[in-house]
Design an enzyme around this catalytic site. Structure first.
Site, PDB file in Angstrom:
ATOM      1  N   ASP A 118       8.363   0.073  -0.147  1.00  0.00           N
ATOM      2  CA  ASP A 118       9.032  -0.974  -0.217  1.00  0.00           C
ATOM      3  C   ASP A 118      10.248  -0.842  -1.218  1.00  0.00           C
ATOM      4  O   ASP A 118      10.240  -0.282  -2.362  1.00  0.00           O
ATOM      5  CB  ASP A 118       7.889  -2.076  -1.150  1.00  0.00           C
ATOM      6  CG  ASP A 118       8.569  -3.364  -1.093  1.00  0.00           C
ATOM      7  OD1 ASP A 118       9.630  -3.691  -1.345  1.00  0.00           O
ATOM      8  OD2 ASP A 118       7.737  -4.370  -1.205  1.00  0.00           O
TER       9      ASP A 118
ATOM     10  N   THR B  13      12.791  -9.538  -1.329  1.00  0.00           N
ATOM     11  CA  THR B  13      13.514  -8.290  -0.738  1.00  0.00           C
ATOM     12  C   THR B  13      14.968  -8.332  -0.871  1.00  0.00           C
ATOM     13  O   THR B  13      15.561  -7.453  -1.248  1.00  0.00           O
ATOM     14  CB  THR B  13      12.926  -8.318   0.812  1.00  0.00           C
ATOM     15  OG1 THR B  13      11.534  -7.871   0.902  1.00  0.00           O
ATOM     16  CG2 THR B  13      14.047  -7.418   1.632  1.00  0.00           C
TER      17      THR B  13
ATOM     18  N   THR C 229      26.561  -9.736   5.519  1.00  0.00           N
ATOM     19  CA  THR C 229      26.938 -10.805   6.797  1.00  0.00           C
ATOM     20  C   THR C 229      27.815 -11.567   6.283  1.00  0.00           C
ATOM     21  O   THR C 229      28.282 -11.902   5.162  1.00  0.00           O
ATOM     22  CB  THR C 229      25.430 -11.612   6.860  1.00  0.00           C
ATOM     23  OG1 THR C 229      25.782 -12.638   7.623  1.00  0.00           O
ATOM     24  CG2 THR C 229      24.946 -12.089   5.601  1.00  0.00           C
ATOM     25  N   ASP C 230      28.359 -12.045   7.617  1.00  0.00           N
ATOM     26  CA  ASP C 230      29.458 -13.201   7.485  1.00  0.00           C
ATOM     27  C   ASP C 230      29.079 -14.522   6.836  1.00  0.00           C
ATOM     28  O   ASP C 230      29.694 -15.250   6.402  1.00  0.00           O
ATOM     29  CB  ASP C 230      30.471 -13.191   8.620  1.00  0.00           C
ATOM     30  CG  ASP C 230      29.489 -13.542   9.868  1.00  0.00           C
ATOM     31  OD1 ASP C 230      28.253 -13.890   9.843  1.00  0.00           O
ATOM     32  OD2 ASP C 230      30.141 -13.811  10.935  1.00  0.00           O
ATOM     33  N   GLU C 231      27.675 -14.457   7.009  1.00  0.00           N
ATOM     34  CA  GLU C 231      27.100 -16.035   6.765  1.00  0.00           C
ATOM     35  C   GLU C 231      27.321 -16.341   5.200  1.00  0.00           C
ATOM     36  O   GLU C 231      27.021 -17.215   4.900  1.00  0.00           O
ATOM     37  CB  GLU C 231      25.361 -15.906   7.099  1.00  0.00           C
ATOM     38  CG  GLU C 231      25.305 -15.522   8.636  1.00  0.00           C
ATOM     39  CD  GLU C 231      24.125 -15.896   9.063  1.00  0.00           C
ATOM     40  OE1 GLU C 231      23.382 -16.850   8.606  1.00  0.00           O
ATOM     41  OE2 GLU C 231      23.607 -15.124  10.351  1.00  0.00           O
TER      42      GLU C 231
ATOM     43  N   TYR D  30      18.558 -17.618   3.632  1.00  0.00           N
ATOM     44  CA  TYR D  30      18.980 -16.330   3.945  1.00  0.00           C
ATOM     45  C   TYR D  30      20.386 -15.973   3.428  1.00  0.00           C
ATOM     46  O   TYR D  30      20.488 -14.823   2.902  1.00  0.00           O
ATOM     47  CB  TYR D  30      18.992 -16.151   5.675  1.00  0.00           C
ATOM     48  CG  TYR D  30      19.593 -14.692   6.099  1.00  0.00           C
ATOM     49  CD1 TYR D  30      19.104 -13.589   5.690  1.00  0.00           C
ATOM     50  CD2 TYR D  30      20.815 -15.131   6.845  1.00  0.00           C
ATOM     51  CE1 TYR D  30      19.899 -12.597   6.073  1.00  0.00           C
ATOM     52  CE2 TYR D  30      21.461 -13.993   7.348  1.00  0.00           C
ATOM     53  CZ  TYR D  30      21.039 -12.652   6.914  1.00  0.00           C
ATOM     54  OH  TYR D  30      21.721 -11.511   7.269  1.00  0.00           O
TER      55      TYR D  30
ATOM     56  N   LYS E  22      21.484 -13.076   0.502  1.00  0.00           N
ATOM     57  CA  LYS E  22      22.474 -12.008   0.845  1.00  0.00           C
ATOM     58  C   LYS E  22      23.581 -12.217   0.043  1.00  0.00           C
ATOM     59  O   LYS E  22      24.351 -11.198  -0.521  1.00  0.00           O
ATOM     60  CB  LYS E  22      23.058 -11.923   2.380  1.00  0.00           C
ATOM     61  CG  LYS E  22      21.832 -11.710   3.401  1.00  0.00           C
ATOM     62  CD  LYS E  22      21.314 -10.068   3.239  1.00  0.00           C
ATOM     63  CE  LYS E  22      22.283  -9.145   3.487  1.00  0.00           C
ATOM     64  NZ  LYS E  22      21.642  -7.822   3.717  1.00  0.00           N
TER      65      LYS E  22
ATOM     66  N   TYR F 272      19.612 -24.798  20.021  1.00  0.00           N
ATOM     67  CA  TYR F 272      19.544 -25.965  19.010  1.00  0.00           C
ATOM     68  C   TYR F 272      20.621 -26.847  19.180  1.00  0.00           C
ATOM     69  O   TYR F 272      21.823 -26.277  19.477  1.00  0.00           O
ATOM     70  CB  TYR F 272      19.521 -25.285  17.689  1.00  0.00           C
ATOM     71  CG  TYR F 272      18.457 -24.248  17.434  1.00  0.00           C
ATOM     72  CD1 TYR F 272      16.956 -24.136  18.142  1.00  0.00           C
ATOM     73  CD2 TYR F 272      18.680 -23.442  16.339  1.00  0.00           C
ATOM     74  CE1 TYR F 272      16.207 -23.351  17.652  1.00  0.00           C
ATOM     75  CE2 TYR F 272      17.440 -22.321  16.018  1.00  0.00           C
ATOM     76  CZ  TYR F 272      16.353 -22.320  16.646  1.00  0.00           C
ATOM     77  OH  TYR F 272      15.459 -21.572  16.191  1.00  0.00           O
TER      78      TYR F 272
ATOM     79  N   ARG G  11      29.396 -18.352  17.091  1.00  0.00           N
ATOM     80  CA  ARG G  11      29.314 -17.138  16.452  1.00  0.00           C
ATOM     81  C   ARG G  11      30.169 -16.161  16.996  1.00  0.00           C
ATOM     82  O   ARG G  11      30.699 -16.242  18.057  1.00  0.00           O
ATOM     83  CB  ARG G  11      27.883 -16.669  16.486  1.00  0.00           C
ATOM     84  CG  ARG G  11      26.788 -17.447  16.156  1.00  0.00           C
ATOM     85  CD  ARG G  11      26.586 -17.747  14.605  1.00  0.00           C
ATOM     86  NE  ARG G  11      25.854 -18.562  14.078  1.00  0.00           N
ATOM     87  CZ  ARG G  11      26.112 -19.855  13.537  1.00  0.00           C
ATOM     88  NH1 ARG G  11      27.104 -20.328  13.830  1.00  0.00           N
ATOM     89  NH2 ARG G  11      24.811 -20.454  12.975  1.00  0.00           N
TER      90      ARG G  11
ATOM     91  N   ASP H 188      17.835 -29.740  16.273  1.00  0.00           N
ATOM     92  CA  ASP H 188      18.605 -28.637  15.642  1.00  0.00           C
ATOM     93  C   ASP H 188      17.894 -27.965  14.656  1.00  0.00           C
ATOM     94  O   ASP H 188      17.014 -28.407  13.931  1.00  0.00           O
ATOM     95  CB  ASP H 188      19.929 -29.372  15.247  1.00  0.00           C
ATOM     96  CG  ASP H 188      21.159 -28.404  15.215  1.00  0.00           C
ATOM     97  OD1 ASP H 188      20.979 -27.074  15.462  1.00  0.00           O
ATOM     98  OD2 ASP H 188      22.236 -28.724  14.822  1.00  0.00           O
ATOM     99  N   ARG H 189      18.465 -26.911  14.020  1.00  0.00           N
ATOM    100  CA  ARG H 189      18.087 -26.267  12.839  1.00  0.00           C
ATOM    101  C   ARG H 189      18.555 -27.014  11.619  1.00  0.00           C
ATOM    102  O   ARG H 189      19.578 -27.345  11.757  1.00  0.00           O
ATOM    103  CB  ARG H 189      18.686 -24.744  13.030  1.00  0.00           C
ATOM    104  CG  ARG H 189      18.593 -23.927  11.592  1.00  0.00           C
ATOM    105  CD  ARG H 189      19.177 -22.627  11.719  1.00  0.00           C
ATOM    106  NE  ARG H 189      18.874 -21.740  12.419  1.00  0.00           N
ATOM    107  CZ  ARG H 189      19.448 -20.607  12.650  1.00  0.00           C
ATOM    108  NH1 ARG H 189      20.694 -20.352  12.532  1.00  0.00           N
ATOM    109  NH2 ARG H 189      18.781 -19.339  13.597  1.00  0.00           N
TER     110      ARG H 189
END
Ligand code: NAD
Ligand code: TYD
Length: 353
Positions: free
Chosen positions: A57, A98, A132-134, A158, A162, A215, A222, A288-289
């Site tokens: 871990d 994490t 990530t680009d998010e 998420y 990040k 969704y 994307r 949808d999400r």
């Protein structure tokens, strides 16, 4: 040698295979083998003296200290993360642990280790953080693509986790001088992707004659990149990226989800026709999400200009390779779907009908 974290997951496994194929140094892969980690992804390296797997871990400082002292890696390439937005909505705790605490623990132990190195060792060492680009949030249709200076506006647990890890990496360079580089990449697709993400989910559901859940209105956009191109970009950033910098990586390939799903259906109609009719008949619009980001798009000019990287695949070539890979690896998909995967499908899609 290099230490890779999360190398039993989708991008990490592709990266290790690609790295060794391209004559890279030996690799030690530290992975906790969560639901998303699959040692089978690296079965081709069994008996290869350049590869070693350690199950563990990234939140375990004693293990990290021991590994860094023993291995003396030239670089850490950090992929390990909880990576699925929908799972982060049901249970953000593991994402905080994490993605934030794990990255912090890795940075702390890397910093302590880096301090013990000779001047040359310190100069050569690299900490490459894969992000990530998010983290940049959601774009309106007329907005320009994300650049490295776009303000962070993460919208999901998420992407927020990040974003936090990116900030920690930045601070460790700025404050302690740790030689870091960060990459922010758009959506990947390709071999070994866990079938909870859109593209492998649609391929495996279509092959099984199951509904293809879309969704909302299916018009979320994307910027899709073939995983092999992401791996090549990471190699070029590791070799030539400027310290403390971030590099956006993307495919100049913006597409709405509905177009992606229809493209997969058309490919499957050619490669694996279904007597019951065209695969598009399985498309099913579902609830949808929550907080669903409308559009992501990457401006990749910095990495192109500074490091000469460009994607080798178009979406047409990449998606055809990917669909063929899933057709040829039905057993790999079946192993994954036999376990806790079913519970996830019931949990995520049961409440959307
Ligand atoms: P993945 O979910 O397929 O794999 C993650 C891997 O990390 C798994 O092998 C898992 O076992 C391991 N892991 C999880 N928690 C761990 C822990 N505490 N300690 C050690 N190992 C642990 O993810 P992926 O799609 O391969 O993404 C890899 C990285 O790339 C992530 O950091 C993700 O944020 C980033 N990224 C992904 C995409 C994408 O489209 N998939 C795009 C841009 C960036
Ligand atoms: P995903 O692969 O989960 O990646 P991300 O959310 O990190 O971009 O989803 C890609 C897009 O596909 C996203 O807009 C959500 C959508 N999507 C569906 O329409 N149906 C699905 O079953 C899934 C998993 C995703």
């Amino acid at each position: 040698m290099i230490l890779v974290t999360g190398g039993a997951g989708f991008i990490g496994a592709n990266f290790i295979l690609d790295w060794l194929r391209n004559g890279g140094d030996a690799v030690v892969n530290l992975d906790k083998l969560t639901y998303a980690g699959n040692a089978e992804n690296l079965a081709a390296l069994e008996g290869d003296s350049r590869y070693r797997f350690v199950c563990g871990d990234i939140c375990d400082p004693a293990l990290l200290q021991h590994l860094l002292a023993e291995l003396q890696p030239q670089a850490i390439v950090h992929f390990a993360a909880e990576s699925h937005v929908d799972r982060s909505i049901f249970g953000p705790g593991e994402f905080i642990r994490t993605n934030i605490e794990g990255t912090f623990t890795l940075l702390e132990t890397a910093r302590a280790h880096w301090g013990t190195l000779s001047a040359t060792g310190r100069e050569q060492f690299r900490f490459l953080h894969v992000s990530t680009d998010e983290v940049y949030g959601s774009l309106a249709p007329e907005d320009p693509p994300f650049t490295e200076t776009t303000p962070y506006q993460p919208n999901s647990p998420y992407s927020a986790s990040k974003a936090s890890s990116d900030h920690l990496v930045r601070a460790y360079h700025h404050t302690y001088g740790l030689p870091t580089v960060t990459t922010n990449c758009s959506n990947n697709y390709g071999p070994y992707q866990f079938p909870e993400k859109l593209i492998p989910l649609v391929i495996s559901n279509a092959l099984a004659g199951k509904p293809l859940p879309i969704y909302g209105d299916g018009m979320n956009v994307r910027d899709w990149l073939y995983v092999g191109d992401h791996c090549a970009a990471i190699r070029s950033v590791l070799a030539g990226g400027r310290l403390g910098e971030t590099y956006n990586i993307g495919g100049w390939n913006e597409m709405p989800n509905l177009t992606i799903v229809r493209t997969i259906c058309t490919l499957l109609d050619e490669l694996r026709p279904d007597a019951a009719g065209p695969h598009e008949r399985l498309i099913n619009f579902v609830k949808d999400r929550p907080g669903h980001d409308r559009r992501y798009a990457i401006d990749a000019r910095k990495i192109e200009r500074e490091l000469g990287w460009r994607p080798a695949e178009t979406f047409a070539t990449g998606i055809a390779k990917t669909v063929r890979w899933y057709l040829d690896h039905a057993e790999w998909v079946a192993h994954i779907q036999s376990g806790a995967y079913r519970e996830w499908v019931d949990k995520n899609y049961g409440q959307r009908q």
